[in-house]
Design a protein around this motif. Structure first.
Motif, mmCIF file in Angstrom:
data_model
loop_
_atom_site.group_PDB
_atom_site.id
_atom_site.type_symbol
_atom_site.label_atom_id
_atom_site.label_comp_id
_atom_site.label_asym_id
_atom_site.label_seq_id
_atom_site.Cartn_x
_atom_site.Cartn_y
_atom_site.Cartn_z
ATOM 1 N N TYR A 1 0.657 -1.313 -0.173
ATOM 2 C CA TYR A 1 -0.468 0.002 -0.165
ATOM 3 C C TYR A 1 1.083 1.176 -0.195
ATOM 4 N N ILE A 2 2.197 0.970 1.007
ATOM 5 C CA ILE A 2 2.921 2.399 0.419
ATOM 6 C C ILE A 2 3.614 2.243 -0.410
ATOM 7 N N ILE A 3 3.933 1.343 -0.819
ATOM 8 C CA ILE A 3 4.589 2.004 -2.373
ATOM 9 C C ILE A 3 3.964 2.434 -3.756
ATOM 10 N N ASP A 4 2.366 1.316 -3.597
ATOM 11 C CA ASP A 4 1.328 2.184 -4.393
ATOM 12 C C ASP A 4 1.291 3.524 -4.763
ATOM 13 N N ASN A 5 1.027 3.769 -3.041
ATOM 14 C CA ASN A 5 0.620 6.061 -3.207
ATOM 15 C C ASN A 5 1.908 6.292 -1.867
#
Length: 419
Positions: free
Chosen positions: A327-331
């Motif tokens: 989630y962190i990587i995508d956002n």
């Protein structure tokens, strides 16, 4: 009351001077007598006279030598030479020793009274001046102490928007370069360490650090004692680390010796600039939290001793935090804060923070930066985008801050990396 010493081997001359002074000044003067230079020195050491009237030619230690000795411990004394020997050489020596007046025997009553009145006026002015200087120094010290606590609060709370950084630099004699944080926990199992003892230990440690380095500290806003120390500029990062750890070892020994209390110390890395000193503070807190059996821990030692991420972590936690990492990587371009991400996965902030570090191997904010800097490095290898565009593309809003963070993790600026 002004203290006055008369040094003369002639008893008649001493008595004549005392009679004149008592008649003219009464209780304004406290008068002492010396029969020679040796007695003048001894009486001066004991009673610290403001004014010294001394004959030049006396048996044993003469007046000039006596003045030289008295001046060593009482540099502000008002000296008057009294002699029957009107020699130029004596006058020259007297001037060298900062003698204020020169009276020849036989002296007149009016001349003596006039010169003593002048001496008293001078002494009173000097005392008033010294009192004012002491009061001003006390006010300045109180101001400096207040500014130290104020700046420490700004660092601890990571709020620097409204402060005048240059003002703090000037008043506190700090550059905020190569500065690390040291957080000290007083290990008091007996519960006898009250606030007064904590204050004494805190002030002692600050004074001890300031013997060698420029530093500020506070104990008002946290349970621990917190210090921000400027490390020597001309040393490598490893040498700075060794220097600060050795300082912590010495502090621990001194506190144990003087206060009979053990302390534990956490140390962060050296950074430049107030916002990055906050990072050092968080590292020092983490070092203290993860110190294990060690009394003194540097953040690098924790990094070096950590096991690989995921070891000894149950599969449910591992699976959940793999989803969080994705989630962190995508956002990464979004405004990611711990509260928002924790809520996204229905976790409390406390549990999220503790478990994140356990699984991933670093804290939440560090991981955000690591992900963003990794992506930035990929983009910097392609010259089609400017550094400013790369900055915005990986989630930073300030190119200057992006450059600082990049340098922290990569050891060089984005421009240098692109070259």
């Amino acid at each position: 009351m002004v203290k006055l010493l008369i040094a003369d081997d002639e008893k008649y001359d001493r008595e004549a001077i005392i009679s004149i002074l008592n008649g003219e000044f009464g209780n304004k003067l406290e008068v002492f007598e010396a029969r020679n230079g040796r007695e003048a020195i001894e009486i001066s050491e004991q009673y610290r006279p403001d004014i010294v009237i001394t004959d030049i030619k006396m048996p044993g230690i003469n007046g000039i030598i006596a003045i030289e000795e008295i001046k060593r411990s009482l540099p502000n004394t008002y000296f008057i030479i009294l002699t029957a020997y009107d020699y130029f050489d004596f006058a020259v020596e007297a001037v060298k020793n900062n003698v204020k007046e020169y009276i020849l025997k036989p002296f007149g009553r009016l001349e003596l009274v006039d010169k003593i009145r002048k001496a008293i006026t001078y002494v009173d002015k000097e005392k008033a001046k010294r009192k004012s200087e002491i009061e001003n120094a006390e006010k300045l010290n109180n101001l400096i102490s207040a500014m130290e606590n104020e700046l420490s609060y700004y660092i601890l709370s990571n709020t620097f928007e409204a402060i005048d950084e240059q003002m703090y630099k000037d008043y506190l004699n700090l550059t905020f370069e190569n500065t690390c944080s040291m957080v000290i926990e007083i290990d008091d199992n007996t519960g006898l360490c009250n606030n007064q003892t904590k204050k004494k230990i805190g002030e002692y440690i600050k004074g001890y650090i300031n013997l060698k380095y420029r530093a500020i500290g506070t104990y008002r806003f946290t349970k621990e004692l917190v210090y921000f120390i400027e490390a020597p500029m001309d040393r490598s990062d490893e040498d700075k680390k060794i220097t600060v750890v050795k300082l912590a070892v010495d502090i621990r020994k001194e506190v144990k010796r003087l206060f009979e209390l053990p302390i534990n110390v956490g140390i962060g890395r050296c950074y430049t600039g107030l916002s990055d000193i906050y990072i050092s503070y968080k590292e020092a807190c983490a070092s203290l939290d993860k110190r294990g059996d060690s009394n003194i821990t540097h953040i690098d030692n924790i990094k070096e001793n950590q096991n690989d991420s995921g070891h000894n972590v149950d599969s449910n936690k591992l699976s959940l935090f793999k989803d969080i990492e994705k989630y962190i990587i995508d956002n990464m371009v979004e405004e990611l804060d711990l509260d928002t991400v924790a809520a996204k996965f229905n976790l409390s902030c406390y549990h999220f923070s503790r478990t994140f570090k356990e699984v991933v191997g670093c804290n939440f904010s560090d991981y955000i930066n690591i992900v963003r800097i990794k992506k930035a490095k990929e983009m910097l290898r392609d010259n089609s985008k400017s550094i400013k565009e790369v900055c915005f593309s990986v989630g930073y809003n300030d190119p200057n801050y992006f450059s600082k963070v990049f340098k922290k993790y990569e050891g060089q600026s984005p421009t240098e990396f692109r070259r």
